[in-house]
Write a protein that holds these residues in place. Structure first.
Motif, PDB file in Angstrom:
ATOM      1  N   THR A   4      47.084  37.305  39.170  1.00 49.20           N
ATOM      2  CA  THR A   4      45.700  37.771  39.171  1.00 49.20           C
ATOM      3  C   THR A   4      44.709  36.691  38.745  1.00 49.20           C
ATOM      4  OG1 THR A   4      46.582  39.951  38.581  1.00 49.20           O
ATOM      5  CG2 THR A   4      44.199  39.637  38.393  1.00 49.20           C
ATOM      6  N   ARG A   7      44.564  33.995  41.721  1.00 49.62           N
ATOM      7  CA  ARG A   7      44.932  34.478  43.057  1.00 49.62           C
ATOM      8  C   ARG A   7      46.114  33.700  43.635  1.00 49.62           C
ATOM      9  NH1 ARG A   7      41.636  37.548  46.894  1.00 49.62           N
ATOM     10  NH2 ARG A   7      39.925  38.594  45.812  1.00 49.62           N
ATOM     11  N   TYR A 112      36.773  37.952  42.137  1.00 42.95           N
ATOM     12  CA  TYR A 112      36.891  39.390  42.385  1.00 42.95           C
ATOM     13  C   TYR A 112      35.563  40.124  42.519  1.00 42.95           C
ATOM     14  CZ  TYR A 112      41.808  38.692  41.425  1.00 42.95           C
ATOM     15  OH  TYR A 112      43.103  38.262  41.489  1.00 42.95           O
ATOM     16  N   ASN A 122      44.972  44.308  36.662  1.00 46.34           N
ATOM     17  CA  ASN A 122      45.667  44.522  37.931  1.00 46.34           C
ATOM     18  C   ASN A 122      46.959  45.286  37.664  1.00 46.34           C
ATOM     19  OD1 ASN A 122      46.388  44.430  40.607  1.00 46.34           O
ATOM     20  ND2 ASN A 122      46.846  42.245  40.647  1.00 46.34           N
TER      21      ASN A 122
END
Length: 592
Positions: A4, A7, A112, A122
Motif C-alpha cells: 500500500t 503501490r 490515493y 488497506n
C-alpha cells in the motif's frame, strides 16, 4: 512485505513511511472479530464508537481517527476505496475473511487521492479460504456464526454476529440513557479467482440496530436503524500492470419516534496503474483514476430532503522511485485531481506532490524523511447535511489541504523490530461542523495542526513468548473562528500506550492486549471550549486450545477491568457511549 505505501511491493524496512501490518494471526490472537476492532487497537489510532459491538447510532458510524485527525482516513478493500461521504462500515467485515491489514500513516493523497490525509488503511481479503465452521456464544446474548468453504477458484464466506440487550450503553442527558435492544452484523462474501492475476469479489454487509432512550426510567424515544452495503470489485494484479474496478452502494435507513431519514450513497469507478522500469535504478509508476459519486437524501422528518446529488472525480498520478546506490533512495510523486458534473454547479481541483528519501545503513536498518501534500474534497453530506437537527447547506466549502512532515528510523535486529517516527501535520480549511447562533448546524472550514513522536517495539522472544509495546505523544489541535469560540482547542488524546503479550505452548496459546489513551479532550460544535474526558483503556484477553488439527476452542474476554470509559467524543460534558462492561465469547471452530 508492504504494497500500500508505494503501490509496489517492498519490505517494511525499505518503505519511507510509518507503516503497520496486521496479519490474520495477529487479528485472531488479539481477539478481534472484525476489521474495525483489529484497527482500533493500533498505535496512533483513536477509536470513536457509539453502541456495543461497534454498532452505529443512526448516521453516526464508527470513526478511525489516525494521529488525532477526523475525516482523513481512506479505507481500501483490496486497493478499492469504500469511503462514501466520509463514512465506512467495516465492523461487518469478519476476521475470518481477512488475510492482512496494511496501515500507512501520514499523507497518502498523491497515490490515493481525496480522504488519504492522515492515513490509508488497506484491508486485504483472503483469495483462498479454509473450509471451516465456527459458532460462539457469550453474555449479553452474544452469538457468532461463521461458515467458510472454497477451493483454489471459488470461496464463499458467511458471518453473523449478534448482541442482545445492553443497559445504559450511552449516556445522553441528565437521567437519560440509551439502551441497546439488539444488533446484528451480517456478511456474505463470494470470491472467484480466474487465474493468479485476476479475481472477482462481492461482499454484502448488513448492520441492523435497535435501541431506546429512557428518561428518568420512562421510555423517551426509540429508533430502528439498518445499514446495508454492497461492495463489488474486479482486481487485476500483473507484474507491471495493475487495475481495479469497483461498485459500492450503501443504504442507511433509520426510523424512530424523533427522526426518520433515508440516505443512499453510491460510488463506482476504476483505477489503473503501470510500472515502467526506466533502467536498473529507476522505476516509474503512472496511473489514472475515475470515480462517480452519488448521494441521495430522501426524507427529513417525513418531508422531502435535499434530494439527489452527483459528481465525477478524476485523477492522474506519477511516482518516480530512483535508487542512487545500494544505500540511498528517493521517491518523488505528483497527482492532479479535479471534479466535473457537480449537481450544485461547484467544481474542485487539486495538485499535490510528495518527496521521500530513505538511507539504508544495512539490510535491516533504515532512516527516512518524507514530505507529502494531501487533500480531502468536501462531501455532499457536508455541503448539504440532512438530519432531524436543523442544518444549513454550505455548497461553497473549500477542500481540506495540508502537508505532512515525517522522519523515522526502522530496524530489525534478530527477533526485535524497532520503529521510531517524528511527525508534524499542518492542515488548512479542515471541514468541521459548527453551531450557529440560531441553533442550526452547518459545516465550515477551520484549521488543524499536530506534532508528535511515535515509537514501537515488537519482540519474538522465543517460540513460546512474544510481546509488543508502543508509545505515541502528540498534541492535536483545531482552530475555530466563529461567533461562539475562537483560537486553538485541544482534541482527542495527547498520549497513547499500546501493548500485547502472547504465549504459546503445545496446543494452547493466549494473548493479552491493551490500548490506553490519556489526557483526552472533546472539542464539540456545541461548546465554547474543549473539555477534558477521562482516559480510556481498551483491554482484551484471548485463550485458545487446539486438541487436534481440526478443532479449536477459544475464549475472548473484553474490558477485563470492567471500566465505564466514554468511547465517543460527545457534544456535551459527560455525554457519550460507554465501554460495555466485561463481556466474553466462547467459540468452537471445526475445519474440514
Amino acid at each position: 512485505m508492504v504494497v500500500t505505501a508505494t503501490r509496489t511491493e517492498k519490505r517494511d524496512v525499505d518503505v519511507p513511511a510509518s507503516t503497520e501490518i496486521i496479519t490474520y494471526e495477529d487479528i485472531v490472537d488479539s481477539g478481534s472479530v472484525n476489521a474495525m476492532e483489529a484497527v482500533s487497537k493500533m498505535l496512533g489510532v483513536d477509536y470513536n464508537t457509539y453502541l456495543p459491538g461497534g454498532s452505529a447510532q443512526t448516521s453516526m458510524t464508527n470513526e478511525i481517527n489516525v494521529r488525532g485527525f477526523s475525516y482523513g482516513t481512506l479505507i481500501l478493500v483490496n486497493g478499492n476505496p469504500i469511503n462514501l461521504n466520509n463514512t465506512y462500515v467495516i465492523d461487518a467485515i469478519p476476521a475470518e475473511a481477512i488475510e492482512r491489514i496494511e496501515v500507512v500513516k501520514g499523507g497518502g493523497s498523491v497515490l490515493y487521492g481525496s480522504e488519504a490525509q492522515s492515513g490509508v488503511i488497506n484491508i486485504i481479503t483472503k483469495k483462498k479460504v479454509s473450509n471451516k465452521v465456527r459458532v460462539g456464544f457469550g453474555n449479553y446474548k452474544q452469538q457468532q456464526y461463521n461458515v467458510a468453504v472454497g477451493n483454489d477458484k471459488l470461496k464463499i464466506n458467511y458471518d453473523l454476529k449478534k448482541w442482545g440487550y445492553v443497559k445504559e450503553a450511552r449516556y445522553t442527558a441528565a437521567n437519560t440513557y440509551t439502551n441497546l435492544k439488539e444488533s446484528s452484523n451480517e456478511n456474505i462474501g463470494i470470491g472467484y479467482n480466474f487465474n493468479d492475476q485476476l479475481n472477482f469479489e462481492y461482499n454484502h454487509l448488513d448492520t441492523e440496530v435497535s435501541y431506546e432512550s429512557l428518561k428518568k426510567g420512562r421510555l423517551n424515544s426509540f429508533t430502528d436503524s439498518s445499514n446495508k452495503q454492497d461492495l463489488i470489485q474486479l482486481n487485476y494484479n500483473g507484474n507491471k500492470t495493475k487495475g481495479h474496478a469497483w461498485f459500492n452502494k450503501t443504504k442507511l435507513d433509520y426510523d424512530g419516534s424523533s427522526a426518520r431519514n433515508l440516505f443512499e450513497n453510491e460510488s463506482f469507478g476504476a483505477d489503473l496503474q503501470q510500472n515502467i522500469e526506466l533502467n536498473n535504478k529507476s522505476l516509474l509508476t503512472v496511473g489514472g483514476v475515475y470515480k462517480r459519486e452519488v448521494y441521495n437524501s430522501k426524507l427529513k422528518k417525513g418531508k422531502p430532503s435535499i434530494g439527489k446529488k452527483a459528481r465525477n472525480q478524476m485523477g492522474l498520478f506519477a511516482q518516480l522511485d530512483y535508487k542512487f546506490n545500494d544505500k540511498d533512495n528517493v521517491i518523488i510523486g505528483g497527482r492532479g485531481t479535479w471534479t466535473s458534473s457537480e449537481s450544485n454547479g461547484q467544481s474542485y481541483d487539486n495538485f499535490s506532490t510528495s518527496a521521500q528519501y530513505i538511507h539504508k545503513f544495512d539490510q535491516d536498518k533504515s532512516f527516512y524523511v518524507s514530505v507529502a501534500e494531501s487533500f480531502v474534497m468536501p462531501s455532499f453530506k457536508q455541503m448539504f447535511p440532512s438530519s432531524w437537527v436543523e442544518t444549513k447547506p454550505n455548497p461553497d466549502l473549500k477542500p481540506q489541504e495540508g502537508i505532512n512532515y515525517e522522519m523515522g528510523y526502522k530496524e530489525i535486529s534478530g527477533n526485535h523490530a524497532w520503529k521510531v517516527a517524528l511527525f508534524h501535520m499542518d492542515i488548512k480549511d479542515n471541514i468541521s461542523a459548527t453551531l450557529n447562533k440560531d441553533d442550526t448546524y452547518e459545516y465550515s472550514n477551520q484549521d488543524f495542526k499536530n506534532t508528535g513522536f511515535e515509537a514501537s517495539l515488537r519482540v519474538d522472544a522465543s517460540e513460546k513468548f512474544d510481546y509488543d509495546l508502543g508509545l505515541l505523544v502528540h498534541n492535536p489541535k483545531y482552530k475555530w473562528d466563529t461567533d461562539i469560540r475562537n483560537g486553538w482547542h485541544n482534541k482527542f488524546g495527547k498520549y497513547q500506550i499500546t501493548g500485547g503479550v502472547g504465549y504459546k505452548i503445545d496446543k494452547f496459546r493466549a494473548k493479552l492486549t491493551g490500548s490506553y489513551i490519556g489526557d483526552r479532550y472533546s472539542s464539540p460544535s456545541t461548546m465554547s471550549y474543549s473539555y477534558k474526558l477521562k482516559p480510556y483503556f481498551l483491554t482484551s484477553l484471548t485463550a485458545t486450545y487446539s486438541p487436534d488439527n481440526n478443532s479449536e476452542v477459544s475464549l475472548l474476554i473484553n474490558n477485563l477491568l470492567n471500566r465505564s470509559d466514554i468511547l465517543s467524543y460527545s457534544n456535551k460534558v459527560g455525554f457519550g457511549s460507554l465501554y460495555t462492561p466485561t463481556n466474553f465469547m466462547l467459540s468452537y471452530t471445526y475445519r474440514f
